[in-house]
Design a protein around this motif. Structure first.
Motif, PDB file in Angstrom:
ATOM      1  N   VAL A 173       6.517   0.935   4.882  1.00 18.92           N
ATOM      2  CA  VAL A 173       5.545  -0.068   4.444  1.00 18.92           C
ATOM      3  C   VAL A 173       6.299  -1.099   3.626  1.00 18.92           C
ATOM      4  CG1 VAL A 173       3.350  -0.471   3.290  1.00 18.92           C
ATOM      5  CG2 VAL A 173       3.864   1.790   4.189  1.00 18.92           C
ATOM      6  N   ASN A 205      -1.287   4.344  -1.204  1.00 18.18           N
ATOM      7  CA  ASN A 205      -2.363   4.595  -0.246  1.00 18.18           C
ATOM      8  C   ASN A 205      -1.843   5.204   1.046  1.00 18.18           C
ATOM      9  OD1 ASN A 205      -4.099   3.583  -2.099  1.00 18.18           O
ATOM     10  ND2 ASN A 205      -4.760   1.807  -0.914  1.00 18.18           N
ATOM     11  N   VAL A 206      -0.781   4.644   1.584  1.00 19.48           N
ATOM     12  CA  VAL A 206      -0.228   5.209   2.817  1.00 19.48           C
ATOM     13  C   VAL A 206       0.288   6.622   2.549  1.00 19.48           C
ATOM     14  CG1 VAL A 206       1.664   5.003   4.486  1.00 19.48           C
ATOM     15  CG2 VAL A 206       0.256   3.006   3.940  1.00 19.48           C
ATOM     16  N   ARG A 245      -3.018   8.922   1.925  1.00 14.72           N
ATOM     17  CA  ARG A 245      -4.078   9.002   2.925  1.00 14.72           C
ATOM     18  C   ARG A 245      -3.571   9.132   4.349  1.00 14.72           C
ATOM     19  NH1 ARG A 245      -6.678   3.425   1.348  1.00 14.72           N
ATOM     20  NH2 ARG A 245      -4.862   3.049   2.654  1.00 14.72           N
ATOM     21  N   ASP A 246      -2.402   8.540   4.623  1.00 15.27           N
ATOM     22  CA  ASP A 246      -1.982   8.448   6.018  1.00 15.27           C
ATOM     23  C   ASP A 246      -0.940   9.493   6.401  1.00 15.27           C
ATOM     24  OD1 ASP A 246      -3.682   6.315   6.724  1.00 15.27           O
ATOM     25  OD2 ASP A 246      -2.369   4.925   5.664  1.00 15.27           O
ATOM     26  N   ILE A 254       7.892   6.466   8.464  1.00 14.20           N
ATOM     27  CA  ILE A 254       6.865   5.445   8.224  1.00 14.20           C
ATOM     28  C   ILE A 254       7.354   4.497   7.130  1.00 14.20           C
ATOM     29  CG2 ILE A 254       4.522   5.024   7.368  1.00 14.20           C
ATOM     30  CD1 ILE A 254       4.152   6.421   9.882  1.00 14.20           C
ATOM     31  N   PRO A 280       0.830  -1.219   0.000  1.00 15.37           N
ATOM     32  CA  PRO A 280       0.000   0.000   0.000  1.00 15.37           C
ATOM     33  C   PRO A 280       0.860   1.263   0.000  1.00 15.37           C
ATOM     34  CG  PRO A 280      -0.060  -1.049   2.163  1.00 15.37           C
ATOM     35  CD  PRO A 280       0.789  -1.934   1.287  1.00 15.37           C
TER      36      PRO A 280
END
Lengths: 369, 369
Positions: free
Chosen positions: B338, B185-186, B189-190, B336, B182
């Motif tokens: 992923v 997406n991360v 959105r995050d 962060i 993701p």
């Protein structure tokens, strides 16, 4: 029209939320169409309702700029006063003082509640009562506090859009499970249709920070004192050391991501108390971490929190001291890992803003979403 | 009313999409309210339009069950025929044969296009023409192909909801940048409101699978042959070896997450060709990986793809062979990471379903979102 929000809790996280709203006011408006007004706030001393002055549609640009400046100054004044050790009830604020946070949530006209009070993990209060009431009053709720979710997830989900009812108010808590780590978000949004065989997590940072110190030869007591000096240990250290914090975060994940109902008594829990530096140091390159896991078994999941020796190629093994992470073992998406290394409370406050912006389709009038 | 979708491309990913729709039909309907009907499909031999038979609102339950069974059999029959090496144009299907994918997207009445044709990275075709036309015709577009995004991100974003226009059709591509990872997406959105100092990524799996073999003492040629035998090398191996795939994925990330316009000529690119096992093996515990990075500098970002020696505590350093990952270095959310370790094309197909379910608020009639 600006979104009207309440904030309960003015500790590190709550103050961080106000600072972020103050700093990013223009970006929220220009990029996301999200004007925002703090209409009520509470700390443990009391609450204050500024009243519903959010509707500035009929104002000209100059007036709106003035209102934005005034709003920013209001937020920062509260932050400064709290930093200086003052209580909310002693501040001279425009509007109406109220007895407490519950009264505020009972009475205020608002669109969103940001709930960041300290969690009591035996009864979930005061957060549980606040979130329940907010949802009942059709406010969206964004939580940093874990207590309400650990103790009453099914009830709160049923009151919210997590029930599947798109018309119900939203319940969001991406900052409650590992600060800035998008643990819940990846689990809920990015693993669509997956069968999740196992979750492994190191989302309770403090025990692993202590283990990192012990790996360097420091005694348990000195390592705990080191962590306390960093300000990262719960007032009751047992919450961290005995794995309650890890278990509670696991319980939120298994309920919200796996849809598996569970309570603290379902967690096979072993903390890090009693370990010595010799227990923690490995002759090889494995690393001992406090790991919370949910593993599929007949009829559901086995839940555990315990110190585990991770092989060096385990996706959580090579983190920085206290780095948080979660691994989802899935059929469709393979093995997905999310990790976060952060310091201080900013990440949790930012996660609450992330949730807020994620509600944009429900907040912006005229959005077709 | 069922959602009507088109699928262009019936390679591993496209077939995977059909298999997932067949396997999860009931869950999509019961959990997400998303009935779905394949109304048109295309491969390189031609296209087929089944016609708009999606409206089964007026059917009874028994008829709808029959329709579901029929739909599942239709999807699986196409998958079986393609697996057996047959071409779409040679199949005996109900409905209307069409010349090609472009004709299908020009003419079909559909809600969503799933685009999974092989990417031509010089002109982005045929995917670019398909996605452009779908968006112009107000279809949502879910892409696995990178070409259209690498070459025409600004144009496609402007035609879609990524322009900020909520009424425009959606453009999604979470499977185009590292399969199931993701990554987009991360990032989107995050990391709301974050300032991103740097992105580091190992989303091009194949070069790092080759480097892993070389670390074991295998020559470059033999390592490449090993990866080719796994079926993971592009028909033109230069795309993997010379870092084009890594660069292209980076370009999608920087445009979609950082909002930074860039093209291939902006990437300082160095591949893994010419390396020997001695270059790859480290005397210490660092690990050589092909890393694509975007690093903030005056006026924008410096983009690079090159083999880098990562320290053992780097969050991408201890992955399984070919594990993918991305690290976002941010102000608000810390660091962060992923990561995704997957084998086979299921993850990319699942990511397309993830995108589809994410469009639910726009697809479900009566949703208040």
């Amino acid at each position: 029209m600006a979104v009207r929000y309440l904030l309960t809790g003015l500790g590190n996280v709550g103050r961080g939320v106000l600072e972020l709203f103050a700093a990013h006011q223009e970006t929220l408006a220009s990029r996301y169409g999200l004007g925002a007004r703090l209409v009520g706030v509470a700390d443990s001393s009391g609450a204050h309702y500024f009243g519903d002055k959010s509707n500035d549609d009929d104002k000209g640009d100059a007036d709106r700029d003035d209102a934005d400046t005034h709003e920013r100054e209001k937020l920062l004044a509260i932050v400064r006063a709290k930093r200086a050790g003052r209580r909310l009830r002693d501040l001279d604020l425009p509007g109406t003082p109220l007895a407490d946070a519950q009264t505020l949530v009972d009475r205020a006209a608002a669109d969103v509640l940001f709930e960041a009070t300290p969690t009591d993990l035996t009864d979930g209060q005061p957060g549980l009562g606040l979130v329940r009431r907010a949802l009942q009053r059709n406010m969206h709720a964004v939580l940093a506090s874990k207590g309400p979710l650990v103790l009453a997830y099914p009830e709160l989900a049923a009151l919210s859009d997590l029930s599947g009812d798109d018309d119900a108010p939203a319940l969001r808590f991406s900052g409650a499970v590992g600060g800035a780590t998008p643990s819940v978000n990846v689990g809920r949004r990015d693993l669509v249709l997956a069968d999740i065989e196992q979750i492994e997590s190191t989302l309770s940072s403090t025990p692993n920070l202590i283990l990192d110190q012990m790996r360097r030869g420091v005694s348990f007591d000195d390592a705990l004192a080191y962590a306390q000096a960093q300000g990262v240990v719960e007032p009751d250290p047992s919450l961290d050391i005995d794995g309650y914090d890890a278990a509670n975060k696991l319980l939120i994940l298994v309920q919200s991501v796996l849809g598996y109902p569970a309570t603290l008594k379902d967690v096979d829990r072993q903390g890090i108390g009693g370990l010595t530096p010799d227990d923690v140091r490995c002759p090889d390159d494995r690393v001992l971490l406090l790991v919370a896991s949910a593993t599929k078994q007949a009829g559901g999941y086995h839940l555990s929190v315990r110190p585990r020796l991770l092989e060096p190629d385990h996706p959580l093994a090579n983190g920085a001291p206290g780095e948080m992470g979660v691994v989802y073992h899935t059929d469709l998406y393979g093995r997905i890992t999310v990790r976060c290394y952060e310091e201080g409370p900013t990440g949790t406050a930012a996660a609450m803003l992330r949730d807020f912006v994620g509600l944009r389709p429900r907040l912006v009038v005229g959005s077709s979403l």
